[in-house]
Design a protein around this motif. Structure first.
Motif, short mmCIF file in Angstrom:
data_model
loop_
_atom_site.label_atom_id
_atom_site.label_comp_id
_atom_site.label_asym_id
_atom_site.label_seq_id
_atom_site.Cartn_x
_atom_site.Cartn_y
_atom_site.Cartn_z
N THR A 12 50.38 -53.05 -86.96
CA THR A 12 49.49 -53.32 -85.84
C THR A 12 48.01 -53.30 -86.21
O THR A 12 47.18 -53.66 -85.39
N CYS A 13 47.68 -52.89 -87.40
CA CYS A 13 46.26 -52.85 -87.75
C CYS A 13 46.05 -53.30 -89.19
O CYS A 13 46.99 -53.53 -89.94
N HIS A 15 45.04 -51.64 -91.68
CA HIS A 15 45.56 -50.71 -92.68
C HIS A 15 47.05 -50.90 -92.90
O HIS A 15 47.54 -50.80 -94.03
N CYS A 16 47.75 -51.17 -91.83
CA CYS A 16 49.18 -51.52 -91.96
C CYS A 16 49.34 -52.71 -92.88
O CYS A 16 50.19 -52.73 -93.77
N TYR A 65 57.62 -49.21 -92.26
CA TYR A 65 57.79 -50.35 -91.37
C TYR A 65 59.22 -50.87 -91.48
O TYR A 65 59.87 -50.75 -92.51
MO1 9UX Z 1 46.51 -47.73 -87.90
MO2 9UX Z 1 48.48 -49.36 -88.65
O1 9UX Z 1 46.94 -45.99 -87.43
O2 9UX Z 1 49.99 -48.35 -88.32
S1 9UX Z 1 47.66 -47.84 -89.94
S2 9UX Z 1 47.97 -48.90 -86.59
#
Ligand code: 9UX
Length: 69
Positions: A12-13, A15-16, A65
């Protein structure tokens, strides 16, 4: 070279995206990784003599994930 698209759940971001991309790029035999954060689709090119889809699934799952087979 082979091409595949992994369907990854839970990114979702940014960093993911980096975590998944980095984990895949660290696998020997993986050539390119392109992540689409909106769709969860991860396009990879790889040498199928060196790395398997299964190994890629595991690498992504190790980051926390889910991969839809
Ligand atoms: Mo930010 Mo991505 O906490 O899981 S790393 S949403």
């Amino acid at each position: 070279m082979m091409q595949a698209t992994l369907d990854v759940k839970g990114m979702t971001c940014g960093h993911c995206e980096s975590a998944v991309k980095g984990a895949l790029e660290n696998l020997e035999g993986v050539q390119t990784v392109n992540v689409n954060l909106d769709t969860g689709k991860v396009d990879v090119t790889y040498d199928d003599a060196v790395v398997t889809i299964d190994a890629m699934h595991e690498a992504v799952e190790d980051q926390g994930y889910d991969v839809v087979a």
